[in-house]
Design a protein around this motif. Structure first.
Motif, PDB file in Angstrom:
ATOM      1  N   ILE A 285      -1.813   2.994  -4.333  1.00  0.00           N
ATOM      2  CA  ILE A 285      -1.682   2.200  -5.546  1.00  0.00           C
ATOM      3  C   ILE A 285      -0.208   1.866  -5.742  1.00  0.00           C
ATOM      4  N   VAL A 286       0.075   0.615  -6.072  1.00  0.00           N
ATOM      5  CA  VAL A 286       1.449   0.139  -6.198  1.00  0.00           C
ATOM      6  C   VAL A 286       1.767  -0.146  -7.668  1.00  0.00           C
ATOM      7  N   TYR A 287       2.951   0.269  -8.105  1.00  0.00           N
ATOM      8  CA  TYR A 287       3.395   0.105  -9.492  1.00  0.00           C
ATOM      9  C   TYR A 287       4.832  -0.410  -9.510  1.00  0.00           C
ATOM     10  N   ARG A 288       5.191  -1.114 -10.562  1.00  0.00           N
ATOM     11  CA  ARG A 288       6.603  -1.357 -10.817  1.00  0.00           C
ATOM     12  C   ARG A 288       7.296  -0.025 -11.102  1.00  0.00           C
ATOM     13  N   ASN A 289       8.551   0.081 -10.668  1.00  0.00           N
ATOM     14  CA  ASN A 289       9.306   1.316 -10.878  1.00  0.00           C
ATOM     15  C   ASN A 289       9.227   1.806 -12.323  1.00  0.00           C
ATOM     16  N   ARG A 290       9.518   0.908 -13.252  1.00  0.00           N
ATOM     17  CA  ARG A 290       9.645   1.346 -14.643  1.00  0.00           C
ATOM     18  C   ARG A 290       8.305   1.767 -15.247  1.00  0.00           C
ATOM     19  N   ALA A 291       7.203   1.325 -14.637  1.00  0.00           N
ATOM     20  CA  ALA A 291       5.888   1.703 -15.148  1.00  0.00           C
ATOM     21  C   ALA A 291       5.446   3.074 -14.640  1.00  0.00           C
ATOM     22  N   ALA A 312      -5.083   5.640 -15.506  1.00  0.00           N
ATOM     23  CA  ALA A 312      -6.518   5.626 -15.800  1.00  0.00           C
ATOM     24  C   ALA A 312      -7.117   4.275 -15.436  1.00  0.00           C
ATOM     25  N   HIS A 313      -6.371   3.197 -15.675  1.00  0.00           N
ATOM     26  CA  HIS A 313      -6.842   1.857 -15.306  1.00  0.00           C
ATOM     27  C   HIS A 313      -6.875   1.699 -13.787  1.00  0.00           C
ATOM     28  N   GLU A 314      -5.764   2.015 -13.123  1.00  0.00           N
ATOM     29  CA  GLU A 314      -5.684   1.773 -11.677  1.00  0.00           C
ATOM     30  C   GLU A 314      -6.576   2.719 -10.886  1.00  0.00           C
ATOM     31  N   ILE A 315      -6.621   3.986 -11.280  1.00  0.00           N
ATOM     32  CA  ILE A 315      -7.509   4.908 -10.571  1.00  0.00           C
ATOM     33  C   ILE A 315      -8.958   4.610 -10.928  1.00  0.00           C
ATOM     34  N   GLY A 316      -9.210   4.153 -12.159  1.00  0.00           N
ATOM     35  CA  GLY A 316     -10.566   3.720 -12.512  1.00  0.00           C
ATOM     36  C   GLY A 316     -11.076   2.629 -11.601  1.00  0.00           C
ATOM     37  N   HIS A 317     -10.164   1.774 -11.128  1.00  0.00           N
ATOM     38  CA  HIS A 317     -10.525   0.720 -10.177  1.00  0.00           C
ATOM     39  C   HIS A 317     -11.080   1.275  -8.869  1.00  0.00           C
ATOM     40  N   GLN A 318     -10.748   2.520  -8.541  1.00  0.00           N
ATOM     41  CA  GLN A 318     -11.203   3.054  -7.264  1.00  0.00           C
ATOM     42  C   GLN A 318     -12.725   3.076  -7.191  1.00  0.00           C
ATOM     43  N   TRP A 319     -13.370   3.138  -8.340  1.00  0.00           N
ATOM     44  CA  TRP A 319     -14.825   3.028  -8.413  1.00  0.00           C
ATOM     45  C   TRP A 319     -15.234   1.582  -8.713  1.00  0.00           C
ATOM     46  N   PHE A 320     -14.621   1.002  -9.752  1.00  0.00           N
ATOM     47  CA  PHE A 320     -14.990  -0.342 -10.197  1.00  0.00           C
ATOM     48  C   PHE A 320     -13.969  -1.338  -9.652  1.00  0.00           C
ATOM     49  N   GLY A 321     -14.255  -1.914  -8.499  1.00  0.00           N
ATOM     50  CA  GLY A 321     -13.359  -2.860  -7.857  1.00  0.00           C
ATOM     51  C   GLY A 321     -13.143  -2.529  -6.401  1.00  0.00           C
ATOM     52  N   ASP A 322     -12.994  -1.218  -6.086  1.00  0.00           N
ATOM     53  CA  ASP A 322     -12.746  -0.801  -4.711  1.00  0.00           C
ATOM     54  C   ASP A 322     -14.002  -0.230  -4.059  1.00  0.00           C
TER      55      ASP A 322
END
Length: 602
Positions: A285-291, A312-322
């Motif tokens: 998962i890739v994020y901006r530094n400041r985030a 929670a949003h990005e890891i939630g994608h691991q089920w819904f989206g990935d």
């Protein structure tokens, strides 16, 4: 002279036929990829890279031309099976492979050598950025820029396993979606880093990174997933808060879905420049530094909470989206709407029970303002060009999609809805799905058909307005509920509470008006609130008498916040200043602030 004219005509005719076959945006259905094998040679100090793509495909029919997605790529030698092919860039989005004789039907392998760009001014595709004295290579592929890194089938419906090998300087590190399975030294100070074959993924969430990175190793999370935070040199310590956040967030997501994290390792990569706040590439998962990062002096509870919410949003994608990917871009809400709703749901677990849905109600109000404006658009919208995809991640997809799911969750019942989503995830795991597939899963699991409701809110714009009234003149009391929108009608799940209805009850308003008889012997309700738990995507039209009878202390904080928003919409027609004043003194700061702002608004 005649022979020359004939030859010119034949060449022109061939060219016209070839051009006519070129896709306009979507690839044809007659070639289906089954696996992508990518080999790259990357030096972040250089602005170009080389690669070879080998793609196993199923040819559905005999063909002498195969189309792939590619952009800013210079193709070299190519083959289809044992036959050589001519690889030609076509327009800005495609490479055509021309064969002297037709191939297929059946299975074969496409192979293309190529060169690509590492643009230091870009933040899409593969690109390079400098941090300190060092160059790094990052990627951002969503929605249609994997084709800048390798020839591929760059649409969400084409999910395949990906096998990747990256040749890099020995002083550099390389990362990708899969685990590293080997590092082999090569001549000239290079090494080959080979990664494990992934589960089936769409091209847009494939990712890699190369450079002199540092690594913060966190604790294992959930059911044993290894967690790392990857940073530019010298910044590893700033990843501690992010690593600990995953330890807290991941178990909640696994518990709700009933499915362990499905992609093995979980790396969080911090980048200096990125087109989004983060992107959910499985395993990387890739994020901006400041985030993502928090320096030792900046690791406050507020910063940690923000990082947990984003994760929670990005890891939630691991089920819904990935794990389950939308089959087409017009159903991106199955990814982004779900991740937005899912993250809010698990982050509510950090709140006192009374504060449930407060953040979701506030977010919904912001998207309602857009939905009521000329800038609105349907949640589901066909994508037919690169220009169209610039709007694929509209906030209508994220926030209205999430608001619709919040409404479904309350209407159908949280346990039933959870069971339906678990069935949906299991049924379509490592594959693709459509809105219709989700509707089928809900109908099968709950016994309630959500199709009319979902289609009504996903496919049209605007906000329903609901009016409720108590009728007590007959043998038994009744409720009259109507939608009063002049231009559109919706199929709306309306849930209500009153002093005589605990718990809340729901009905589906399929026409402009419905009457609901209360059970025989029921007393006449003294008050009525027709957006129980504040989960409905609609406004309530109140009368002065109804507002005077409404006991604020019997409403949940989310219901009081929704009431503030309803009152703000009523200010031109009713004197609601006294009630807004009472709400302005609410103990919940979100409600107090919203009421004060409503008093000042025109």
């Amino acid at each position: 002279m005649a022979a020359g004219v004939l030859k010119s005509f034949v060449l022109s005719f061939t060219f016209v036929v070839a051009c006519a076959a070129q896709p306009s945006f979507l690839l044809p259905d007659d070639v289906i990829p089954t696996k992508h094998v990518i080999e790259l040679t990357i030096d972040p100090d250089k602005d170009t890279f080389s690669g070879r793509a080998r793609i196993d495909v199923e040819l559905k029919k005999s063909t002498s031309t195969i189309w792939l997605n590619a952009k800013d790529i210079t193709p070299g030698e190519a083959s289809v099976g044992s036959r050589s092919a001519r690889a030609e860039a076509a327009g800005d989005e495609f490479i055509g492979l021309r064969l002297d004789a037709p191939a297929g039907p059946g299975r074969t392998t496409i192979s293309i050598a190529y060169r690509g760009k590492l643009d230091e001014k870009a933040i899409v595709g593969p690109y390079r950025k400098k941090s300190g004295d060092d160059w790094y290579v990052f990627t951002s592929f969503t929605p249609i820029d994997a084709r800048r890194a390798f020839p591929c089938f760059d649409e969400p419906r084409f999910k395949t396993p990906w096998e990747m090998t990256i040749h890099v300087k020995r002083s550099d590190k390389a990362f990708a979606n899969g685990q590293i399975v080997s590092e082999t030294e090569e001549p000239d100070g290079m090494k080959a880093v080979r990664f494990a074959t992934t589960k089936p993924l769409p091209a847009e969430v494939v990712a890699f990174a190369v450079g002199p990175f540092d690594i913060y190793d966190g604790e294992k999370a959930g059911q044993g997933t290894p967690i790392r935070v990857i940073t530019a040199k010298g910044h590893a310590a700033e990843g501690k808060t992010a690593a600990q956040s995953t330890v807290e967030v991941l178990p909640r997501l696994e518990a709700y879905t009933g499915i362990p994290y499905p992609f093995g390792k979980l790396d969080h990569l911090a980048v200096p420049e990125f087109p989004f706040g983060a992107t959910e590439n499985p395993g990387l998962i890739v994020y901006r530094n400041r985030a993502l990062l928090a320096s030792p002096g900046d690791d406050t509870p507020e910063k940690a909470h923000a990082i947990r919410g984003l994760q929670a949003h990005e890891i939630g994608h691991q089920w819904f989206g990935d794990l389950v990917t939308q089959a087409t871009w017009n159903d991106v809400w199955l990814s982004e709407g779900f991740a937005t709703w899912f993250s809010a749901k698990v982050m509510d677990e950090e709140q006192a029970g009374a504060r449930e849905h407060l953040a979701s109600v506030a977010a919904r109000e912001r998207i309602m303002a857009t939905d009521a404006s000329p800038r609105t658009r349907p949640v589901r919208l066909p994508m037919t060009s690169r220009e169209d995809t610039k709007g694929v991640y509209s906030q209508m997809v994220y926030q209205k999609g999430a608001a619709i799911l919040l409404m479904l969750d309350n209407w159908l019942g949280e346990d039933k809805f959870q069971n339906a989503l678990r069935a949906y995830l299991k049924r379509h795991a490592f594959g693709t799905a459509t809105t219709e597939d989700l509707e089928t899963a809900i109908r099968t699991s709950t016994g309630t058909d959500p199709t009319a409701v979902m289609d009504s809110f996903l496919n049209q714009t605007g906000i329903p307005v609901i009016r409720g009234a108590v009728k007590c003149g007959g043998e038994t009391p009744s409720l009259e509920i109507e939608q009063i929108n002049p231009a559109h009608q919706w199929t709306i799940p309306v849930c209500w509470r009153s002093d005589g209805s605990a718990p809340a009850q729901c009905t589906v308003l399929k026409t402009s008006k419905t009457t609901i008889s209360l059970p025989r012997g029921s007393h006449c309700p003294a008050w009525l609130y027709v957006n129980a738990r504040a989960t409905g995507y609609y406004r309530t039209e109140w009368t002065a008498e109804q507002l005077n009878a409404l006991p604020l202390n019997q409403l949940t904080p989310a219901e009081r916040l929704m009431l503030v928003y309803d009152l703000r919409a009523l200010k031109d027609r009713l004197n609601v200043s006294d009630l807004l004043g009472k709400l302005g003194g609410d103990a919940e700061p979100e409600i107090s602030k919203a009421a004060s702002e409503a008093m000042l608004s025109k």
